[in-house]
Design an enzyme around this catalytic site. Structure first.
Site, PDB file in Angstrom:
ATOM      1  N   ARG A 204      78.131  12.305  11.797  1.00  0.00           N
ATOM      2  CA  ARG A 204      77.493  13.463  12.446  1.00  0.00           C
ATOM      3  C   ARG A 204      76.359  13.916  11.542  1.00  0.00           C
ATOM      4  NH1 ARG A 204      79.908  18.797  15.399  1.00  0.00           N
ATOM      5  NH2 ARG A 204      80.195  17.196  16.965  1.00  0.00           N
TER       6      ARG A 204
ATOM      7  N   HIS B  89      74.841  13.079  21.905  1.00  0.00           N
ATOM      8  CA  HIS B  89      76.262  13.333  21.614  1.00  0.00           C
ATOM      9  C   HIS B  89      77.070  12.436  22.559  1.00  0.00           C
ATOM     10  CE1 HIS B  89      79.730  15.166  20.058  1.00  0.00           C
ATOM     11  NE2 HIS B  89      79.603  16.412  20.463  1.00  0.00           N
TER      12      HIS B  89
ATOM     13  N   GLN C 199      80.915  12.933  23.374  1.00  0.00           N
ATOM     14  CA  GLN C 199      81.168  14.128  24.183  1.00  0.00           C
ATOM     15  C   GLN C 199      80.980  13.822  25.667  1.00  0.00           C
ATOM     16  OE1 GLN C 199      81.830  17.604  23.171  1.00  0.00           O
ATOM     17  NE2 GLN C 199      82.339  17.572  25.339  1.00  0.00           N
TER      18      GLN C 199
ATOM     19  N   ASP D  25      75.984  24.273  27.411  1.00  0.00           N
ATOM     20  CA  ASP D  25      76.122  24.041  25.967  1.00  0.00           C
ATOM     21  C   ASP D  25      75.465  25.240  25.279  1.00  0.00           C
ATOM     22  OD1 ASP D  25      76.263  22.925  23.393  1.00  0.00           O
ATOM     23  OD2 ASP D  25      74.632  21.490  23.730  1.00  0.00           O
TER      24      ASP D  25
ATOM     25  N   CYS E 141      81.000  22.033  26.507  1.00  0.00           N
ATOM     26  CA  CYS E 141      81.413  21.104  25.439  1.00  0.00           C
ATOM     27  C   CYS E 141      82.075  21.836  24.278  1.00  0.00           C
ATOM     28  CB  CYS E 141      80.223  20.288  24.966  1.00  0.00           C
ATOM     29  SG  CYS E 141      78.861  21.286  24.349  1.00  0.00           S
TER      30      CYS E 141
ATOM     31  N   ARG F 130      88.562  14.346  24.355  1.00  0.00           N
ATOM     32  CA  ARG F 130      87.794  13.746  23.253  1.00  0.00           C
ATOM     33  C   ARG F 130      88.691  12.766  22.492  1.00  0.00           C
ATOM     34  NH1 ARG F 130      83.570  16.613  21.121  1.00  0.00           N
ATOM     35  NH2 ARG F 130      83.187  14.660  20.023  1.00  0.00           N
TER      36      ARG F 130
END
Ligand code: CP
Ligand code: NVA
Length: 299
Positions: free
Chosen positions: A101, A128, A131, A217, A257, A285
């Site tokens: 990340r 992402h 996700q 988001d 998310c 996830r």
């Protein structure tokens, strides 16, 4: 060995395989004999905060039979300027896979190139992918195939999450409408690169009308904190709330998310009314990333 660096580069057949395998990983979580990572050690290298991604990857890697170490980039020499390509060549000789990340997409790509081990993008400024694969898995689980459906993204249309949705839309053949102020629209070049049925609009109504899924988001992504005041001002109307949900289909799902900022991109009432979906999304996830890990270590 495979890398998951972006949805843009992930072939449709691989997306479909990951989504299929995730169903089995979820259904048979208690099975202890499915350990495609047995005997391995994986590294998580994170330069940004995380709750869901970190915990789901650490848990998933252990459940698949491997050991896992969490490396905050500030605690390793990366944080003092050691080049990515040197870090990658060292880790590539010691661990079997990496989940990263960070900020620049090019850093994940460089790591993958020099490490020669499976490398997974756990969020960059550009994408992402894990996700959005989990989000699509959740949609399918609750409502069936996403092809032909209408997904409306409301909020900062220029950040990583909508960008991964953009590349998913053209591959999985659903319509994507992004409602955002002009300044936070996705770049035209990205829409052109993706193709498919995607519109960017400043009109919330146009995006939400008849939608099957409303998605949002945060307004201030990690790394954009200096722009907080301006973003909160410009994005203030781009909220999923009860008024907006009425425009969508009666059985539309609302997803986020996470982490959520109530009163900003979503209001409290809408968040809580849709908490079952939103936390199923978070749980998924784990299952989807186990499928990604299993896929990444196969030939
Ligand atoms: N959605 C998501 O990636 O959450 P974290 O930042 O907590 O990992
Ligand atoms: N766009 C957000 C996603 C958080 C999971 C960010 O980059 O901070």
């Amino acid at each position: 060995m495979k890398n998951l660096l972006s949805l843009e580069k992930l072939p449709l057949a691989d997306i479909e395989k990951i989504l299929r395998d995730a169903v089995i990983y979820k259904r048979e979580r208690a099975r202890v004999d499915r350990k495609p990572l047995a005997g391995q050690t994986w590294a998580l290298i994170f330069s940004k905060s995380s709750t869901r991604t970190r915990v789901s990857f650490e848990t998933g890697i252990r459940e698949l039979g491997a050991g896992v170490m969490f490396l905050n980039s500030n605690d390793v020499q990366l944080g003092r300027g050691e080049p990515i390509k040197d870090t990658a060549r060292v880790l590539g000789r010691m661990v079997h896979g990496a989940v990263i990340r960070t900020f620049a997409q090019s850093d994940v790509e460089e790591f993958a190139e020099f490490s020669n081990i499976p490398t997974i993008n756990a969020l960059t400024d550009d994408e992402h992918p894990c996700q959005i694969l989990a989000d699509i898995f959740t949609y399918k689980e609750l409502r069936g195939p996403i092809a032909g459906k209408v997904v409306a993204f409301i909020g900062d249309g220029g950040c990583n999450v909508p960008r991964s949705w953009i590349f998913a839309a053209s591959k999985l053949q659903f319509e994507l409408r992004i409602a955002a102020p002009k300044k936070f629209q996705p770049a035209r070049e990205i829409l052109e690169r993706a193709g498919g049925k995607i519109i960017g609009t400043e009109s919330l109504e146009k995006a939400a009308k008849g939608a099957d899924l409303l998605y949002t988001d945060v307004w201030v992504s990690m790394g954009k904190e200096a722009e907080s005041a301006e973003r909160l001002k410009v994005l203030k109307d781009y909220q999923i709330n009860q008024k907006l949900t009425k425009l969508a289909k009666a059985d539309a799902l609302v997803m986020h998310c996470l982490p959520a900022h109530r009163g900003q991109e979503i209001d409290e009432e809408t968040f809580e009314k849709n908490a079952r979906t939103i936390f199923a999304q978070a749980e998924n996830r784990l299952h989807v990333q186990k499928a990604i890990l299993g896929w990444a270590v196969t030939k």
